[in-house]
Design an enzyme around this catalytic site. Structure first.
Site, short mmCIF file in Angstrom:
data_model
loop_
_atom_site.label_atom_id
_atom_site.label_comp_id
_atom_site.label_asym_id
_atom_site.label_seq_id
_atom_site.Cartn_x
_atom_site.Cartn_y
_atom_site.Cartn_z
N GLY A 12 0.79 -1.24 0.06
CA GLY A 12 0.12 -0.03 0.02
C GLY A 12 0.83 1.15 0.01
O GLY A 12 0.24 2.41 0.54
N ASN A 14 1.48 3.34 -2.63
CA ASN A 14 0.66 4.08 -3.52
C ASN A 14 -0.61 4.52 -2.71
O ASN A 14 -0.89 5.83 -2.61
CB ASN A 14 0.11 3.58 -4.51
CG ASN A 14 0.90 3.53 -5.87
OD1 ASN A 14 1.52 4.91 -6.13
ND2 ASN A 14 1.55 2.78 -6.39
N ARG A 66 -15.76 -17.83 -8.94
CA ARG A 66 -15.22 -16.46 -9.17
C ARG A 66 -16.49 -15.48 -9.36
O ARG A 66 -16.63 -14.38 -9.04
CB ARG A 66 -14.40 -16.40 -10.52
CG ARG A 66 -13.65 -15.18 -10.70
CD ARG A 66 -12.56 -15.15 -9.69
NE ARG A 66 -11.82 -14.00 -10.11
CZ ARG A 66 -10.36 -13.99 -9.32
NH1 ARG A 66 -10.15 -14.87 -8.86
NH2 ARG A 66 -9.67 -12.90 -9.70
N ASN A 108 -6.18 3.36 -12.53
CA ASN A 108 -5.30 2.36 -12.08
C ASN A 108 -3.89 3.20 -12.57
O ASN A 108 -3.70 4.06 -13.17
CB ASN A 108 -5.25 1.13 -13.16
CG ASN A 108 -4.14 0.14 -12.80
OD1 ASN A 108 -4.23 -0.14 -11.68
ND2 ASN A 108 -3.49 -0.13 -13.78
N HIS A 110 -0.01 2.22 -13.27
CA HIS A 110 0.85 1.13 -13.80
C HIS A 110 2.41 1.62 -13.91
O HIS A 110 2.23 2.59 -14.25
CB HIS A 110 0.31 0.98 -15.40
CG HIS A 110 1.16 -0.47 -15.95
ND1 HIS A 110 1.04 -1.71 -15.32
CD2 HIS A 110 2.01 -0.50 -16.79
CE1 HIS A 110 1.80 -2.50 -16.16
NE2 HIS A 110 2.31 -1.59 -17.16
N ASP A 151 -4.87 -2.62 -19.01
CA ASP A 151 -3.97 -1.25 -19.33
C ASP A 151 -4.20 -0.73 -20.76
O ASP A 151 -3.55 -0.17 -21.33
CB ASP A 151 -2.43 -1.77 -19.35
CG ASP A 151 -1.90 -2.53 -17.91
OD1 ASP A 151 -2.58 -1.85 -16.88
OD2 ASP A 151 -1.29 -3.22 -17.82
N GLN A 179 9.46 8.63 -7.77
CA GLN A 179 9.50 9.80 -8.95
C GLN A 179 8.44 9.89 -9.68
O GLN A 179 8.07 11.09 -10.04
CB GLN A 179 10.92 9.67 -9.66
CG GLN A 179 12.06 9.69 -8.79
CD GLN A 179 13.31 9.87 -9.63
OE1 GLN A 179 13.55 9.96 -11.15
NE2 GLN A 179 14.85 9.73 -9.21
N GLU A 181 5.28 7.30 -9.52
CA GLU A 181 3.67 7.08 -9.39
C GLU A 181 3.26 7.58 -7.97
O GLU A 181 2.03 7.96 -8.01
CB GLU A 181 4.02 5.25 -8.82
CG GLU A 181 3.95 4.30 -9.61
CD GLU A 181 4.33 2.84 -9.24
OE1 GLU A 181 3.41 2.45 -8.47
OE2 GLU A 181 5.36 2.18 -9.63
#
EC number: 2.1.2.2
Length: 208
Positions: A12, A14, A66, A108, A110, A151, A179, A181
Site C-alpha cells: 500500500g 501508493n 469467481r 489504475n 501502472h 491497461d 519519482q 507513481e
C-alpha cells in the site's frame, strides 16, 4: 467532495501517498471512503486503519467460485458509494460488471509508460525486469482509466524516469514509485476531484 475507494493487494505505498496527499492538501476536495484488499495480510489494510479509514478484505479464497467473488467485490465497492475507484496495485481481474458500472470513474496506476511493458502478465517487478532486459533508457508510470482491456483505457497522466547503469529491478521499481507513481496518482485524483478531467473518444482531456 469526491468520495474515493482505494483497492490494493499489497503493502500500500501508493495508498500511503494518497493518504499523505489528502492530509497535506495536495489532493483537495476528496474524502477517502474506504480501502478494499483481496489479501487479508496486506499491510495496506493496516495503513488505512491507522488513518481511521474503513478497510476490509474481500478474497476470492472465501467464495465458492469467481462469479460469487465478483458479486461480493462489487457489493463491497458499491457500499461506499464512490465517485471514483482507485486501483493502487490491485492484482485481481476487475469484474466486467464493475468496469461497466464505473466507466470513466475508475483509474489504475501502472509502473511503465503505456503502451510499453503493459497488458497481461506485466505487473510488479515483472515490468521492471522486462524493461531492464530490453535495455530501455527511460521508464516511468501511467495513470489511466480502466476499461474492459488490460491497461488499455484512456491515459490520464504519465511521468518518465531515467534508467541508471547497473539498476536492479528492485532499485528501478523503487525509483519509479518515488519519482513517478507517488506523484502522478495523487495529481490524477486531485484533477478529477476538481472537475478538470473529461473522457472523449477514448482519450482523457485535462482542462487547462
Amino acid at each position: 467532495m469526491l468520495n474515493v475507494v482505494v483497492m490494493v493487494s499489497g503493502g500500500g505505498t501508493n495508498l500511503q501517498a494518497i493518504i499523505d496527499a489528502v492530509d497535506n492538501g495536495t489532493i483537495t476536495n476528496t474524502r477517502l471512503a474506504g480501502v478494499i484488499s483481496n489479501n487479508k495480510n496486506a499491510y495496506a489494510l493496516e495503513r488505512a486503519r491507522i488513518r481511521g479509514i474503513p478497510a476490509q478484505c474481500v478474497s476470492p479464497k472465501d467464495y465458492e467460485d469467481r462469479a460469487q467473488f465478483n458479486r461480493k467485490l462489487l457489493e463491497a465497492v458499491d457500499a461506499y458509494e464512490p465517485d471514483l475507484v482507485v486501483l493502487a496495485g490491485f492484482l485481481v481481474v476487475i469484474p466486467p460488471e464493475m468496469t461497466a458500472k464505473y466507466k470513466n470513474r475508475m483509474i489504475n496506476i501502472h509502473p511503465s509508460l503505456i503502451p510499453s511493458f503493459c497488458g497481461t502478465g506485466y505487473y510488479g517487478l515483472k515490468v521492471h525486469e522486462a524493461a531492464l532486459e530490453r535495455g530501455v533508457r527511460v521508464v516511468g508510470a501511467t495513470v489511466h482509466f480502466v476499461d474492459e482491456g488490460t491497461d488499455t483505457g484512456p491515459i490520464l497522466l504519465q511521468k518518465a524516469v531515467e534508467v541508471k547503469q547497473g539498476d536492479t529491478p528492485k532499485e528501478l521499481q523503487r525509483r519509479v514509485m518515488e519519482q513517478a507513481e507517488w506523484k502522478i496518482l495523487p495529481r490524477a485524483i486531485d484533477l478529477i476531484a476538481n472537475g478538470k478531467v473529461t473522457v472523449k473518444d477514448k482519450k482523457a482531456i485535462i482542462a487547462q
